[in-house]
Every structure is written in C-alpha cells, then in structure tokens.
Design a protein around this motif. Structure first.
Motif, PDB file in Angstrom:
ATOM      1  N   THR A   9       0.835  -1.200   0.000  1.00 14.40           N
ATOM      2  CA  THR A   9       0.000   0.000   0.000  1.00 14.40           C
ATOM      3  C   THR A   9       0.870   1.251   0.000  1.00 14.40           C
ATOM      4  O   THR A   9       2.016   1.209   0.439  1.00 14.40           O
ATOM      5  CB  THR A   9      -0.959  -0.009   1.213  1.00 14.40           C
ATOM      6  N   VAL A  14      -2.480   4.298   3.461  1.00 12.73           N
ATOM      7  CA  VAL A  14      -2.400   3.961   4.890  1.00 12.73           C
ATOM      8  C   VAL A  14      -2.960   5.102   5.725  1.00 12.73           C
ATOM      9  O   VAL A  14      -3.698   4.875   6.681  1.00 12.73           O
ATOM     10  CB  VAL A  14      -0.952   3.620   5.307  1.00 12.73           C
ATOM     11  N   GLU A  15      -2.626   6.334   5.368  1.00 12.95           N
ATOM     12  CA  GLU A  15      -3.131   7.483   6.128  1.00 12.95           C
ATOM     13  C   GLU A  15      -4.662   7.538   6.067  1.00 12.95           C
ATOM     14  O   GLU A  15      -5.326   7.786   7.080  1.00 12.95           O
ATOM     15  CB  GLU A  15      -2.521   8.785   5.600  1.00 12.95           C
ATOM     16  N   ARG A  18      -6.061   4.837   8.270  1.00 13.58           N
ATOM     17  CA  ARG A  18      -5.976   5.227   9.694  1.00 13.58           C
ATOM     18  C   ARG A  18      -7.124   6.150  10.075  1.00 13.58           C
ATOM     19  O   ARG A  18      -7.739   5.983  11.128  1.00 13.58           O
ATOM     20  CB  ARG A  18      -4.641   5.910   9.979  1.00 13.58           C
ATOM     21  N   LEU A  61      -2.806  -5.499   5.808  1.00 20.77           N
ATOM     22  CA  LEU A  61      -2.155  -4.192   5.844  1.00 20.77           C
ATOM     23  C   LEU A  61      -1.970  -3.838   7.315  1.00 20.77           C
ATOM     24  O   LEU A  61      -2.872  -4.032   8.127  1.00 20.77           O
ATOM     25  CB  LEU A  61      -3.017  -3.148   5.149  1.00 20.77           C
ATOM     26  N   LEU A  63      -1.427  -0.964   9.874  1.00 18.37           N
ATOM     27  CA  LEU A  63      -1.536   0.486  10.017  1.00 18.37           C
ATOM     28  C   LEU A  63      -0.514   1.068  10.984  1.00 18.37           C
ATOM     29  O   LEU A  63      -0.400   2.281  11.107  1.00 18.37           O
ATOM     30  CB  LEU A  63      -2.956   0.872  10.437  1.00 18.37           C
ATOM     31  N   ASP A  79      -5.272  -2.390  14.139  1.00 23.23           N
ATOM     32  CA  ASP A  79      -4.249  -1.976  13.177  1.00 23.23           C
ATOM     33  C   ASP A  79      -4.119  -2.896  11.978  1.00 23.23           C
ATOM     34  O   ASP A  79      -3.323  -2.643  11.086  1.00 23.23           O
ATOM     35  CB  ASP A  79      -2.884  -1.883  13.865  1.00 23.23           C
ATOM     36  N   VAL A 160       4.663  -0.927   2.917  1.00 27.08           N
ATOM     37  CA  VAL A 160       4.202   0.446   2.721  1.00 27.08           C
ATOM     38  C   VAL A 160       5.258   1.174   1.899  1.00 27.08           C
ATOM     39  O   VAL A 160       6.428   1.210   2.278  1.00 27.08           O
ATOM     40  CB  VAL A 160       3.959   1.179   4.059  1.00 27.08           C
TER      41      VAL A 160
END
Length: 178
Positions: A9, A14-15, A18, A61, A63, A79, A160
């Motif tokens: 990712t 990812v942001e 989150r 994924l 986080l 997460d 990431v």
C-alpha cells in the motif's frame, strides 16, 4: 527467496485507512471483481462484508507501519486491515502484486472512503519468475482458514511504499523522450 507480499500500500492509502479506522473501528478490504463497483478495492468495517470460504486473503495491511518498515509481529485487530479477493478473481490475478493506492475522486457509495472525496485504486505489477517460484511454496490463506483462526505470517519485506510508482513503475507515455 522469501515469500513476497501479495499486497502493498502507499503511504497515502495507509493514512486514509488510519482516519477511517479512527471513525469506524477495525476495517477490511475486498478487491471487487467488477459489476457496479467497477473492480474497485472496497473498504468496509471489519465483518460487514461476508468473506466466502474460497475467498483469498491477499495480505494484512499493518496500520502501525511507516514507509519502508517491516513488522516483526502481526498487528492487533485495530491496526490490521485484511485484504480479500474472490477465489475466481485471485485465479486471474495470482501472478500480480496488488498495490493499494488512493486518488482524488468519488468512488463507490459502498466503500467507506466515498464521502472523503478520495477513492481507493488498485494498481498491479507482475511478479518476477523468482517471486512466482517463492509464492508457489506458500498456499494462500482462504476464508474458511481465517474463520477457523488461521492467520498469515508477518511480511518479511516492507509493505508500505511512499507512492505507487515505488512498487509499480509507470512506463513513459508513448512518444515521450527521456
């Protein structure tokens, strides 16, 4: 060669995940096979999309991670974002690493990011012959395995990337000169 991740990712994706997890709790993704959502990666509250026995887990994924980091342990529920694909879609994509990205625009109304003015986007890159050989030694985790409590090993390489081009190089436009 270690088993390469089937999904990576971008930092922007990812942001966004989150932020969505902060609002909706644990999340899951499903790479759609088409129809009304146009083969888009869809984000749901964890458990809202029913994973079938033959669906394939592309990966978790994490986080907690930043660009270039590798986890030593599996993330906890908050997460961890499992990324699923149907068994038949996996058969068509098994030679391809999915790169989860985010771009401006309005995605499907079914996916949690729709009100954000952003949409998740799948990009892909074909595995090398060595990666394909390494993947052959690791059977994919199916929905029925997950339901029985099986979990994947943590990825052995970073999942990431700063931007999509780091995992999925974009060829130059036709006629472009360097």
């Amino acid at each position: 060669m270690p088993v390469p991740p089937r999904v990576v990712t971008t930092a922007d994706a990812v942001e966004l995940l989150r932020r969505l997890a902060g609002r909706h709790g644990p999340l899951m993704m499903h790479q759609s096979g088409g129809c009304c959502d146009g083969s888009a990666p869809m984000c749901y509250p964890d458990g809202e999309f029913v994973v079938g026995d033959r669906d394939v887990l592309l990966g978790l994924l994490d986080l907690r991670l930043a660009v270039g980091e590798t986890a030593r342990t599996l993330p906890g529920d908050r997460d961890a974002v499992p990324v699923w694909i149907s068994g038949s879609q996996f058969d068509a994509w098994k030679h391809t690493r999915l790169v989860l990205d985010v771009v401006p625009g309005r995605g499907s109304g079914f996916s949690l990011e729709a009100p954000e003015g952003l949409r998740f986007l799948s990009r892909g890159v074909v595995f090398t012959d060595d990666e394909t050989a390494a993947l052959a030694s690791a059977a994919p985790l199916l929905g029925r395995d997950w339901a029985a409590g099986a979990r994947p090993e943590p990825a052995t390489e970073p999942t990431v990337v700063a931007e999509a081009a780091d995992a999925c190089p974009v060829p130059p436009a036709r006629g472009a000169t360097s």
